[in-house]
Design an enzyme around this catalytic site. Structure first.
Site, short mmCIF file in Angstrom:
data_model
loop_
_atom_site.label_atom_id
_atom_site.label_comp_id
_atom_site.label_asym_id
_atom_site.label_seq_id
_atom_site.Cartn_x
_atom_site.Cartn_y
_atom_site.Cartn_z
N TYR A 1 0.83 -1.21 0.00
CA TYR A 1 0.00 0.00 0.00
C TYR A 1 0.86 1.26 0.00
O TYR A 1 0.72 2.12 -0.88
CB TYR A 1 -0.90 -0.01 1.23
CG TYR A 1 -1.88 1.15 1.32
CD1 TYR A 1 -2.93 1.26 0.43
CD2 TYR A 1 -1.74 2.12 2.31
CE1 TYR A 1 -3.83 2.32 0.51
CE2 TYR A 1 -2.64 3.17 2.41
CZ TYR A 1 -3.68 3.27 1.51
OH TYR A 1 -4.57 4.31 1.60
N ARG B 1 -9.52 -1.00 11.00
CA ARG B 1 -8.85 0.19 11.48
C ARG B 1 -9.34 0.55 12.88
O ARG B 1 -10.38 0.06 13.34
CB ARG B 1 -9.04 1.34 10.49
CG ARG B 1 -8.13 1.20 9.28
CD ARG B 1 -8.36 2.25 8.22
NE ARG B 1 -9.47 1.92 7.36
CZ ARG B 1 -9.71 2.53 6.19
NH1 ARG B 1 -8.90 3.49 5.78
NH2 ARG B 1 -10.74 2.18 5.45
#
Length: 312
Positions: free
Chosen positions: A146, A187
Site C-alpha cells: 500500500y 482500522r
C-alpha cells in the site's frame, strides 16, 4: 452545462460521501467500483437519482468510459488487514489502475485528483509531516504493498503532468472516519466502536502511546472538493486531515465515554511497521484552500457510533 465527475472507489466510505456532495452541487456523477472493499449499501440511496450512474468495474482493467470533466481516484483497499490478504491487488490498483485513470484524464482533457495517503510518510522521522518530507517507508514490509504503490502512484501523476501538461492534484489523506465505514474494516475507530457496542473489551496494540490525528469524513470531503477546485495547483500535493493529535489510549478512553460502556482496555503486541506518530502539517491546505477541519472528535465519534448502531 452540467459538469460530470467520475469517482473511482465511489462505493467506498469516503467515495460515497463525495458522490453525495457532488450530486448536491448538481454534478452528473459516474461512480466506478468493483466492491472489493466498497459496499453496495453505501450508494443504494443514490441508485434512483437521475444524475447518478453506477458502473461496477475494476480500474486495473481498461474499460470503456465516457468523457468526463473531473476524475477523483479514491479506489484502493486501505485497511491494514487487507495488506496481508490482497497485496497484489492493492499494489496494482495504485499503479496500473492509476495509469488507466490518468490515460482517461488525458483523453477527456479532465482534471484529476489522486487520493494518496499519509502512509507515504511511513514511520516518520519528521513531525508533524509536511508535504516536502519524503518519508521513511519499509518497501519490503507488510504495509509496503500500500505505502509504496501510493508513492509510485504519486510519481505517475507527476510524470503525466510533466509529459502531457495534465492538471492532476494529489491529496495525502490522513486518518479519516465517519458513517459508512465497514465495522469490520480493521482500522482503529471501527474496531473500538464495534467492540464498545458489543460490550467487549477494546483492543489497544502496543502501550497506547502511539499517536494519530483523526478527521471526520465531512471535513475530508470538503478538503477534496476544495483541492480539485482551487486555481493554480496543477501538479501539487496537499495534506488533508486533522492536526489534533491524540494517543490511541486517549482515543480508547473517548470511545468508552461516548459509547457509555463498561468495556475495559486490553493490550496486544504492536504490528510490524506501525507508525509511532502521525500528524499532518496543514499550513499548505490552510493557505491554498482556506481549509480548517470543524467537526470535533467527540461529535464525530457520536455520529459514527449512531450509524454503527443502526447497522447492527
Amino acid at each position: 452545462m452540467t459538469d460530470t465527475a467520475l469517482v473511482a472507489g465511489g462505493g467506498g466510505f469516503v467515495g460515497s460521501h463525495l458522490c453525495d456532495s457532488l450530486l448536491n452541487d448538481d454534478y452528473d456523477v459516474l461512480c466506478i467500483d468493483n466492491f472489493g472493499s466498497g459496499r453496495p449499501r453505501n450508494v443504494e440511496h443514490l441508485l434512483d437519482h437521475p444524475r447518478f450512474t453506477l458502473q461496477e468495474a475494476d480500474i486495473r482493467q481498461p474499460s470503456a468510459l465516457p468523457p468526463v470533466d473531473e476524475i477523483y481516484h479514491l479506489a484502493s483497499r486501505a485497511s491494514p488487514k487487507d495488506f496481508t490478504d490482497f497485496p497484489v491487488r492493492i499494489a496494482l490498483t495504485n499503479t496500473e489502475g492509476t495509469r488507466n485513470l490518468l490515460d482517461h484524464a488525458v483523453a477527456s482533457d479532465a482534471k484529476m485528483l489522486f487520493a494518496s495517503t499519509s502512509e507515504v510518510y511511513g514511520d516518520p522521522e519528521v513531525h508533524p509531516q509536511p508535504e516536502s518530507y519524503t518519508g521513511n517507508v519499509n518497501i519490503r514490509g507488510p504495509r509496503g504493498c500500500y505505502d509504496e504503490s501510493k508513492r509510485f502512484g504519486e510519481t505517475l501523476t507527476v510524470a503525466y503532468e510533466r509529459e502531457y501538461d495534465l492538471d492532476v492534484r494529489t491529496a495525502r489523506i490522513f486518518n479519516t472516519y465517519g458513517p459508512r465505514m465497514d465495522p469490520d474494516d480493521g482500522r482503529v475507530i471501527p474496531n473500538f466502536l464495534s467492540q464498545a457496542l458489543g460490550d467487549r473489551d477494546l483492543t489497544v496494540y502496543g502501550d497506547g502511546s502511539q499517536t494519530r490525528s483523526f478527521c471526520y469524513v465531512d471535513d475530508m470531503v470538503r478538503g477534496l472538493r476544495a483541492l480539485m477546485e482551487a486555481r493554480g495547483l496543477q501538479g501539487e500535493v496537499v495534506n488533508l486531515g486533522s492536526d489534533d493529535e491524540i494517543t490511541i489510549q486517549e482515543l480508547a478512553d473517548a470511545v468508552i465515554d461516548v459509547a457509555d460502556t463498561d468495556s475495559e482496555i486490553v493490550y496486544r503486541s504492536l504490528p510490524e511497521d506501525d507508525p509511532q506518530r502521525r500528524r499532518p502539517h496543514l499550513g499548505k491546505a490552510r493557505e491554498e484552500l482556506s481549509y480548517e477541519p470543524s467537526v470535533s472528535l467527540q461529535k464525530g465519534l457520536k455520529r459514527t457510533l449512531d450509524h454503527f448502531s443502526e447497522e447492527r
